[in-house]
Design a protein around this motif. Sequence first.
Motif, PDB file in Angstrom:
ATOM      1  N   SER A 106      -0.261  -4.140  -3.539  1.00  0.00           N
ATOM      2  CA  SER A 106      -0.921  -2.843  -3.681  1.00  0.00           C
ATOM      3  C   SER A 106       0.059  -1.688  -3.881  1.00  0.00           C
ATOM      4  O   SER A 106       0.095  -0.721  -3.141  1.00  0.00           O
ATOM      5  CB  SER A 106      -1.836  -2.565  -2.481  1.00  0.00           C
ATOM      6  OG  SER A 106      -2.903  -3.476  -2.467  1.00  0.00           O
ATOM      7  N   ASN A 107       0.878  -1.858  -4.915  1.00  0.00           N
ATOM      8  CA  ASN A 107       1.725  -0.786  -5.409  1.00  0.00           C
ATOM      9  C   ASN A 107       1.551  -0.702  -6.918  1.00  0.00           C
ATOM     10  O   ASN A 107       0.536  -1.180  -7.442  1.00  0.00           O
ATOM     11  CB  ASN A 107       3.180  -1.069  -5.023  1.00  0.00           C
ATOM     12  CG  ASN A 107       3.470  -0.692  -3.593  1.00  0.00           C
ATOM     13  OD1 ASN A 107       3.504   0.475  -3.246  1.00  0.00           O
ATOM     14  ND2 ASN A 107       3.650  -1.706  -2.732  1.00  0.00           N
ATOM     15  N   HIS A 108       2.490  -0.104  -7.599  1.00  0.00           N
ATOM     16  CA  HIS A 108       2.354   0.044  -9.053  1.00  0.00           C
ATOM     17  C   HIS A 108       3.521  -0.605  -9.775  1.00  0.00           C
ATOM     18  O   HIS A 108       4.035  -0.063 -10.760  1.00  0.00           O
ATOM     19  CB  HIS A 108       2.262   1.526  -9.423  1.00  0.00           C
ATOM     20  CG  HIS A 108       1.211   2.277  -8.663  1.00  0.00           C
ATOM     21  ND1 HIS A 108      -0.131   1.980  -8.761  1.00  0.00           N
ATOM     22  CD2 HIS A 108       1.302   3.291  -7.772  1.00  0.00           C
ATOM     23  CE1 HIS A 108      -0.813   2.784  -7.960  1.00  0.00           C
ATOM     24  NE2 HIS A 108       0.037   3.589  -7.343  1.00  0.00           N
TER      25      HIS A 108
ATOM     26  N   ARG B  49     -12.859  -7.467  -5.257  1.00  0.00           N
ATOM     27  CA  ARG B  49     -12.830  -6.031  -5.415  1.00  0.00           C
ATOM     28  C   ARG B  49     -13.707  -5.533  -6.531  1.00  0.00           C
ATOM     29  O   ARG B  49     -14.114  -4.400  -6.550  1.00  0.00           O
ATOM     30  CB  ARG B  49     -11.418  -5.621  -5.747  1.00  0.00           C
ATOM     31  CG  ARG B  49     -10.692  -5.250  -4.513  1.00  0.00           C
ATOM     32  CD  ARG B  49      -9.275  -5.022  -4.878  1.00  0.00           C
ATOM     33  NE  ARG B  49      -8.494  -6.136  -4.431  1.00  0.00           N
ATOM     34  CZ  ARG B  49      -7.376  -6.491  -4.991  1.00  0.00           C
ATOM     35  NH1 ARG B  49      -6.921  -5.837  -6.016  1.00  0.00           N
ATOM     36  NH2 ARG B  49      -6.723  -7.494  -4.516  1.00  0.00           N
TER      37      ARG B  49
ATOM     38  N   TYR C 192       0.820  -1.223   0.000  1.00  0.00           N
ATOM     39  CA  TYR C 192       0.000   0.000   0.000  1.00  0.00           C
ATOM     40  C   TYR C 192       0.849   1.267   0.000  1.00  0.00           C
ATOM     41  O   TYR C 192       0.821   2.062   0.926  1.00  0.00           O
ATOM     42  CB  TYR C 192      -0.977  -0.001   1.179  1.00  0.00           C
ATOM     43  CG  TYR C 192      -2.075  -1.013   1.044  1.00  0.00           C
ATOM     44  CD1 TYR C 192      -3.199  -0.755   0.264  1.00  0.00           C
ATOM     45  CD2 TYR C 192      -1.991  -2.250   1.680  1.00  0.00           C
ATOM     46  CE1 TYR C 192      -4.207  -1.695   0.119  1.00  0.00           C
ATOM     47  CE2 TYR C 192      -2.995  -3.201   1.531  1.00  0.00           C
ATOM     48  CZ  TYR C 192      -4.096  -2.911   0.757  1.00  0.00           C
ATOM     49  OH  TYR C 192      -5.095  -3.851   0.615  1.00  0.00           O
ATOM     50  N   ASN C 193       1.662   1.403  -1.034  1.00  0.00           N
ATOM     51  CA  ASN C 193       2.381   2.648  -1.293  1.00  0.00           C
ATOM     52  C   ASN C 193       2.280   2.934  -2.775  1.00  0.00           C
ATOM     53  O   ASN C 193       1.410   2.375  -3.456  1.00  0.00           O
ATOM     54  CB  ASN C 193       3.840   2.498  -0.845  1.00  0.00           C
ATOM     55  CG  ASN C 193       3.998   2.743   0.639  1.00  0.00           C
ATOM     56  OD1 ASN C 193       3.823   3.856   1.104  1.00  0.00           O
ATOM     57  ND2 ASN C 193       4.293   1.683   1.393  1.00  0.00           N
TER      58      ASN C 193
ATOM     59  N   ASN D 248      -2.229  -7.153  -6.475  1.00  0.00           N
ATOM     60  CA  ASN D 248      -2.668  -5.790  -6.764  1.00  0.00           C
ATOM     61  C   ASN D 248      -1.531  -4.878  -7.225  1.00  0.00           C
ATOM     62  O   ASN D 248      -1.297  -3.811  -6.685  1.00  0.00           O
ATOM     63  CB  ASN D 248      -3.392  -5.207  -5.533  1.00  0.00           C
ATOM     64  CG  ASN D 248      -4.151  -3.929  -5.833  1.00  0.00           C
ATOM     65  OD1 ASN D 248      -4.467  -3.631  -6.985  1.00  0.00           O
ATOM     66  ND2 ASN D 248      -4.423  -3.143  -4.796  1.00  0.00           N
TER      67      ASN D 248
HETATM   68  C1  LIG Z   1      -4.862  -1.834  -4.873  1.00  0.00           C
HETATM   69  O1  LIG Z   1      -3.786  -0.952  -4.930  1.00  0.00           O
HETATM   70  C2  LIG Z   1      -4.141   0.417  -5.002  1.00  0.00           C
HETATM   71  C3  LIG Z   1      -2.873   1.205  -5.171  1.00  0.00           C
HETATM   72  O2  LIG Z   1      -2.008   1.044  -4.096  1.00  0.00           O
HETATM   73  C4  LIG Z   1      -4.892   0.814  -3.738  1.00  0.00           C
HETATM   74  O3  LIG Z   1      -5.299   2.139  -3.806  1.00  0.00           O
HETATM   75  C5  LIG Z   1      -6.115  -0.070  -3.609  1.00  0.00           C
HETATM   76  O4  LIG Z   1      -6.772   0.210  -2.396  1.00  0.00           O
HETATM   77  C6  LIG Z   1      -5.691  -1.531  -3.640  1.00  0.00           C
HETATM   78  N1  LIG Z   1      -6.881  -2.329  -3.621  1.00  0.00           N
HETATM   79  C7  LIG Z   1      -7.118  -3.199  -2.660  1.00  0.00           C
HETATM   80  C8  LIG Z   1      -8.436  -3.873  -2.732  1.00  0.00           C
HETATM   81  O5  LIG Z   1      -6.336  -3.477  -1.780  1.00  0.00           O
END
Ligand SMILES: *[C@@H]1O[C@H](CO)[C@@H](O)[C@H](O)[C@H]1NC(C)=O
Length: 745
Positions: free
Chosen positions: A143-145, A719, A120-121, A168
């Motif tokens: 959850s990065n790019h 999601r 999540y960054n 993600n």
């Molecule tokens: C997927 O990654 C994006 C970018 O970091 C984040 O904003 C989003 O919450 C993430 N989605 C989930 C379901 O974790």
Amino acid sequence: MAHAFLLFLLFSCIISTNIHACKQTERSSLLSFASTLSSPPLNWTSRDCCRWKGITCNQDGWVTHLILPSKGLKGGISPSSLENLTHLTHLNLSHNSLYASLETQFFLSLNRLEVLDLSYNHLFGKLPISLPSSNIRIVDLSSNHFIGAIPSSFFQQASNLTSFNVSNNSFTGYVPSSICLQHSSPFLRLLDFSSNLFNGDLAPGLGKCSELQAFRAGRNNLSGLFPEDIYNATKLEEIALPLNSLHGAISDKIVNLTNLAILDLSFNHFGRMLPLNLGKLSKLKFVTFDFNNLEGALPPSLMNCTTLVELHLGNNNLEGDISKLDFSRLSQLTKLDLWHNNFTGTVPVSLYSCRSLKAIRLAGNHLEGQIEAEILSLKSLSFLALSYNQFTNLTGAMKLLMSCKSLHTLILTSSFVGEGMPCYDDMVDFDGFQNLRVLSLGYCDLTGQIPVWLSKLKNLEMLQLGFNQITGPIPSWLGTLPRLFRIGLSNNQISGEFPKQLCRLPRLLYEPIASQVDKYEFELPVFGRTSVSPIRAYPSQKFSFFPAMIDLSNNNISGYIPAEIGQLRLLRELVLDANNFSGVIPDQISNLKNLEVLDLCTNHLSGIIPSSLTSLNFLREFNVSYNNLEGPIPTGTQLQSFNASAFEGNPKLCGAPLPNKCGPNKDMEVDKKNNKDVENGLHQHPWFYIFTALGFIVGFWGVCGSLVINKTWRYAYFRFIDNLQDRLYVMITVRISTMKGRLRG
Ligand SMILES: *[C@@H]1O[C@H](CO)[C@@H](O)[C@H](O)[C@H]1NC(C)=O
Ligand SMILES: *[C@@H]1O[C@H](CO)[C@@H](O)[C@H](O)[C@H]1NC(C)=O
Ligand SMILES: *[C@@H]1O[C@H](CO)[C@@H](O)[C@H](O)[C@H]1NC(C)=O
Ligand SMILES: *[C@@H]1O[C@H](CO)[C@@H](O)[C@H](O)[C@H]1NC(C)=O
Ligand SMILES: *[C@@H]1O[C@H](CO)[C@@H](O)[C@H](O)[C@H]1NC(C)=O
Ligand SMILES: *[C@@H]1O[C@H](CO)[C@@H](O)[C@H](O)[C@H]1NC(C)=O
Ligand SMILES: *[C@@H]1O[C@H](CO)[C@@H](O)[C@H](O)[C@H]1NC(C)=O
Ligand SMILES: *[C@@H]1O[C@H](CO)[C@@H](O)[C@H](O)[C@H]1NC(C)=O
Ligand SMILES: *[C@@H]1O[C@H](CO)[C@@H](O)[C@H](O)[C@H]1NC(C)=O
Ligand SMILES: *[C@@H]1O[C@H](CO)[C@@H](O)[C@H](O)[C@H]1NC(C)=O
Ligand SMILES: *[C@@H]1O[C@H](CO)[C@@H](O)[C@H](O)[C@H]1NC(C)=O
Ligand SMILES: *[C@@H]1O[C@H](CO)[C@@H](O)[C@H](O)[C@H]1NC(C)=O
């Protein structure tokens, strides 16, 4: 003695400060890291960096832990800023807004790292050639790019890796099965590759991860067969591969995976029969095979899986007489979803002994018979969808179900065809369906009137009675149901006028206060579509997904469209086509600022198209064809963006997008006046019985649609409920159009 003790204290005090005194080089490394952050300040000011927030040192004053998750940190991490923290074992910067690429030095010197959590960054770029340290145990880059392929050398040193999560991101290439290759990761327990752009086959190799417990790679573009050697990974508890293009059979060898509890293969192309001995997997809890091509009967052994909590088999080609199956041992089953298969027989009586059941969907099969009184022993039953079957005795079924205290959703669309609308004599005492929020009896060819007992359903939010033979007027009490926001009465023989009372539907007047917003969700995801745009079909569990709607199309409703309709500010779809409405299009419709669909075609409406309609900014679908409208189409707005067909059949209407140009227009004024007169006339009418038909078509898809969704499953693919992506959308619409063909045909 006392002195000695004091001395000891003093001494240990000195030692302990010495222990934690941070090294100058470490301090400056940390400060250089902090300096690249734009906000907020880390408040790292005191001399001893080992006492700074988020920092832990070892006895020699080396920084070992840098733990700053969810601190609102923003800014870039320069690749070299951490390079001198060579004793770092734990780095956790998750849930911040940090930018960095790991491609270069970032890792290289951190060769004692054990735990790396940067999830999540906003990290970007490709991964470096290799993980930094042979001590690494946990890597979470989810959850990065990130982009690019995961280099095959990435895991070379990582012989102690237990958990690797890259879900993600935007990784491409193959899922790196090399991760399991001999000696590389004997301790690996969790692998999460879901929600990326991985493609190609799942190469063999996973079978070598002998300790693997969870393997997730859903929501990618994987193709090919399920790799056989995965059946050697006997510690597996979870396999989740939904939303890929995998095919082939689910092998009998799956019985090797005796620890399996979660198996999600939904939205793939798996075919053939389910393994006969699937039931030998005695720990199965969540089984999800929706949207595949499975064939044949359900293996009876499945009924031996006494731990089963959810069984989702929707949208396959399964068949066989389900009344022969003995569900009685599935005492933990909460959700059973068999929608859209070829099952035959009656509702198995043994199902009524699964006391934990909350949701049952048998829609879209060839089931017959009656609902038995034993259904009342399902005290938690909240969602029941039996649509598109050939059940009989609707009145009997409703008499039973009205006592199901937990029932929130009852969808019986096209399942009890050609019977009478159930009605009850003892209306005064009627207290059934007290918690019902959604009722669909659409497509049942039911005869009779809109029954009065509906007026007692104070929790009703969506009502679908479309596609029946209902006669008589729209009762005015419909406008008093406090929660109703979606009404489908289309394709009946309803007569009378649009009741003005319907223009006071509480739920459509004011936005609810945030604290009163109801978080209730369907137990099973439902496919919604609007009446006008059947192609717009998405699965959703949220009620808010279904727009506020009044659909009265294809009835015999006459009289004016009441000006009071302008009060229904939250209405999003108003569908009145194919009735006998006369008079003008009330100017007040322009107060419906949320309106997306306005269909007034094939009525006897006259006068002009009010120019105020141009203020409806969200209008997506608009149709006033085949009326007696006249004058110019208001210009310079999105009304011109609709096809001419939305206006045709009104000979006196002119201007774009119609081909006929407006002459120099002196009639305009007259027309405007006409509209006014009629409106005034309207206001003078003391009573109008306008009978509204609210059209809501959760009906068809709503009824049978299902995609399994469980809040406790944190699969990436779920999601899409919030964040639908085109791929899924296309996938579902394609599947739905084939399904529609079958259900209609
Ligand atoms: C997927 O990654 C994006 C970018 O970091 C984040 O904003 C989003 O919450 C993430 N989605 C989930 C379901 O974790
Ligand atoms: C630093 O201190 C300020 C003011 O006390 C506070 O608002 C901020 O959250 C602190 N920063 C961190 C990272 O703790
Ligand atoms: C790391 O150490 C080297 C050599 O001591 C020094 O040149 C470099 O500036 C240091 N880097 C940081 C970010 O402190
Ligand atoms: C990182 O910190 C967060 C928040 O405390 C925690 O939930 C997460 O488990 C940590 N990551 C690892 C790998 O321990
Ligand atoms: C793996 O971890 C064990 C302790 O769990 C440790 O003894 C061993 O040295 C580690 N192996 C490597 C290559 O770091
Ligand atoms: C991987 O990380 C995501 C968050 O980005 C989380 O939802 C998921 O549960 C993690 N996977 C595993 C197997 O723990
Ligand atoms: C998925 O893979 C197929 C080939 O297997 C490829 O043709 C297609 O473009 C890929 N789709 C995406 C979205 O990457
Ligand atoms: C499973 O492991 C056994 C040895 O433990 C091996 O002989 C067999 O080939 C493996 N199966 C597959 C499909 O790799
Ligand atoms: C099943 O697991 C055993 C080890 O428990 C292994 O020897 C065998 O090869 C596996 N079978 C398959 C088909 O992978
Ligand atoms: C179910 O389990 C029992 C014993 O536990 C076994 O006798 C029976 O054959 C199993 N049924 C099926 C259909 O596998
Ligand atoms: C159901 O069975 C019929 C004929 O038995 C077959 O034509 C049809 O394709 C099957 N459909 C589904 C969805 O199983
Ligand atoms: C319809 O169902 C009710 C309630 O289960 C039952 O009492 C009645 O006999 C049934 N009627 C017919 C015709 O089977």
